[in-house]
Design a protein around this motif. Structure first.
Motif, PDB file in Angstrom:
ATOM      1  N   ARG A  58     -66.376 -22.079   1.719  1.00 38.87           N
ATOM      2  CA  ARG A  58     -66.118 -23.426   0.989  1.00 38.87           C
ATOM      3  C   ARG A  58     -64.564 -23.391   0.455  1.00 38.87           C
ATOM      4  O   ARG A  58     -64.139 -22.380  -0.171  1.00 38.87           O
ATOM      5  N   THR A  59     -64.217 -24.523   0.543  1.00 41.80           N
ATOM      6  CA  THR A  59     -62.655 -24.571   0.075  1.00 41.80           C
ATOM      7  C   THR A  59     -62.617 -25.301  -1.414  1.00 41.80           C
ATOM      8  O   THR A  59     -63.581 -25.923  -1.794  1.00 41.80           O
ATOM      9  N   LYS A  60     -61.662 -25.025  -2.136  1.00 47.63           N
ATOM     10  CA  LYS A  60     -61.659 -25.467  -3.456  1.00 47.63           C
ATOM     11  C   LYS A  60     -61.079 -26.989  -3.450  1.00 47.63           C
ATOM     12  O   LYS A  60     -60.308 -27.177  -2.724  1.00 47.63           O
TER      13      LYS A  60
END
Length: 82
Positions: free
Chosen positions: A78-80
């Motif tokens: 997951r990316t921020k």
């Protein structure tokens, strides 16, 4: 010391190998090539092991011996949010 080079049987889905049978020579290279293709298409080592009737460790070692670059562990990261 006997080796069983005719341990694999062809099926429509995957190659199954008699459990505990020693796989050497051309049969081992052929199995490694088949597993390599399937692994590179996205199948997991666990799925390959289940499909062939061999252990996870056997399939992992066979892929390493065939110099297949193994994927990292885990799923998508997951990316921020920015």
């Amino acid at each position: 010391m006997a080796t069983d080079t005719k341990a694999s049987t062809k099926s429509t889905k995957s190659t199954t190998v008699k459990k505990g049978a020693r796989i050497t020579g051309v049969a081992r290279e052929k199995l490694a090539a088949d597993l390599r293709k399937k692994y590179e298409k996205g199948q997991s080592i666990r799925a390959l092991a289940e499909g062939t009737g061999r252990s996870y460790g056997f399939v992992h070692r066979l892929l390493l011996d065939a110099e297949v670059p193994l994927r990292g562990r885990g799923g998508a990261t997951r990316t921020k949010k920015k």
